[in-house]
Design an enzyme around this catalytic site. Sequence first.
Site, mmCIF file in Angstrom:
data_model
loop_
_atom_site.group_PDB
_atom_site.id
_atom_site.type_symbol
_atom_site.label_atom_id
_atom_site.label_comp_id
_atom_site.label_asym_id
_atom_site.label_seq_id
_atom_site.Cartn_x
_atom_site.Cartn_y
_atom_site.Cartn_z
ATOM 1 N N ARG A 35 0.818 -1.227 0.000
ATOM 2 C CA ARG A 35 0.000 0.000 0.000
ATOM 3 C C ARG A 35 0.847 1.270 0.000
ATOM 4 O O ARG A 35 0.473 2.269 0.624
ATOM 5 C CB ARG A 35 -0.966 0.033 1.200
ATOM 6 C CG ARG A 35 -1.989 -1.080 1.173
ATOM 7 C CD ARG A 35 -3.305 -0.649 1.818
ATOM 8 N NE ARG A 35 -4.147 -1.824 1.978
ATOM 9 C CZ ARG A 35 -4.565 -2.297 3.150
ATOM 10 N NH1 ARG A 35 -4.275 -1.663 4.258
ATOM 11 N NH2 ARG A 35 -5.307 -3.384 3.201
ATOM 12 N N TYR B 119 -14.440 -12.750 -0.031
ATOM 13 C CA TYR B 119 -15.107 -11.462 -0.299
ATOM 14 C C TYR B 119 -16.406 -11.657 -1.072
ATOM 15 O O TYR B 119 -17.404 -10.989 -0.809
ATOM 16 C CB TYR B 119 -14.189 -10.557 -1.127
ATOM 17 C CG TYR B 119 -13.246 -9.699 -0.321
ATOM 18 C CD1 TYR B 119 -13.724 -8.684 0.508
ATOM 19 C CD2 TYR B 119 -11.870 -9.881 -0.418
ATOM 20 C CE1 TYR B 119 -12.850 -7.881 1.226
ATOM 21 C CE2 TYR B 119 -10.979 -9.076 0.304
ATOM 22 C CZ TYR B 119 -11.484 -8.077 1.132
ATOM 23 O OH TYR B 119 -10.627 -7.283 1.834
ATOM 24 N N ARG C 270 -7.264 11.315 -6.065
ATOM 25 C CA ARG C 270 -8.418 10.434 -5.962
ATOM 26 C C ARG C 270 -9.725 11.188 -5.678
ATOM 27 O O ARG C 270 -10.810 10.642 -5.868
ATOM 28 C CB ARG C 270 -8.179 9.425 -4.830
ATOM 29 C CG ARG C 270 -7.368 8.207 -5.221
ATOM 30 C CD ARG C 270 -8.201 7.041 -5.689
ATOM 31 N NE ARG C 270 -9.196 6.632 -4.707
ATOM 32 C CZ ARG C 270 -10.479 6.896 -4.776
ATOM 33 N NH1 ARG C 270 -10.951 7.597 -5.773
ATOM 34 N NH2 ARG C 270 -11.309 6.475 -3.861
#
Length: 367
Positions: free
Chosen positions: A37, A164, A50
């Site tokens: 990350r 998920y 973003r």
Amino acid sequence: TCSLLRSPKGFPKLKNDTFLRAARGEETEHTPVWCMRQAGRYLPEFRETRASQDFFATCRSPKLCCELTLQPLRRFPLDAAIIFSDILVVPQALGMEVVMVPGKGPTFTEPLKEVEDLLKLRQKMDVTAELGYVFQAITLTRHSLEGKVPLIGFSGAPWTLMSYMIEGGGSTTMAKAKSWLYRYPEASHRLLRLLADVIIDYLVGQVAAGAQALQLFESHAGHLGPELFQDFALPYIRDIAQSVKSKLKEEALPLVPMIIFAKDAHYALRDLAHAGYEVVGLDWTVRPQEARAQIGKHVTLQGNLDPCALYAPKEKIGELVKKMLESFGTQRYIANLGHGLYPDMNPEHVGAFVEAVHAHSRHINKH
């Protein structure tokens, strides 16, 4: 800058191959370092880029992915870049809808509930048609890096993606997904096989696009015990390494180093050492000496500073890094955190971590 796409051929010459050499077990002058990350919300410039865009729309924009991938390299002397993307682009490509809910994280609008729901997934998928935007981002970024450092591609592993897809998002117990493993073992294997086949093509496509190393994230390994891991995770992890390598050979593509990161799978380190990966990533719950003893000398280790150590004062970060390097040794080792950077971390402390790895490993190597 991330300007228009040039032809995939003729990539710039690589200037710093320390990360690749360490991954292959060759000698390095300093221990290479990158952070999971590293392209992320802890950087103000990331938040700015973003701000106006939906998360997955950002993932689908090669230009934005390129910009976000390069941001940390403008600040820190990292030894590798990792393409900005998300592991959930694979379930999306299979036809599932995933939205990023602020404060909650990724959420599936219709998770898999019954075995019949597997029929809703695309059974035969053209990876380039569905995930070509990731390949474009990789090619663009590889050119834009100008050979500064190698570019890592990645994917989630089958069990992590399956969990998920059934849970519909994050979960503390993974009880819904694990109940499938106990109640519907055949259907679970069907889903895991479907995912593995897509992942294999996806990873090969990333190398064709310009990725110089690959990491497989089995982020939810910790929810499985040794038996479930042996049955439902390890066979696919092994198969992905083997199949990716044989396809790369078939297509005359470079045989890039592969990293397996199975978070909290300390019970499976020996198996992971023999799963066909050049590098085994470790979370912060594993003792370096024990990991080295279990994994042996023929695989490179990556990790495993507790990400929360970056909240410490900079001098303390330096001490922790020195201790980590002394425990792992500076060779056949890639420094990293034991998990990703958190959004509230101070970029200066990330810089202190990177610089401490370089300084201490050079010093240890000299003496």
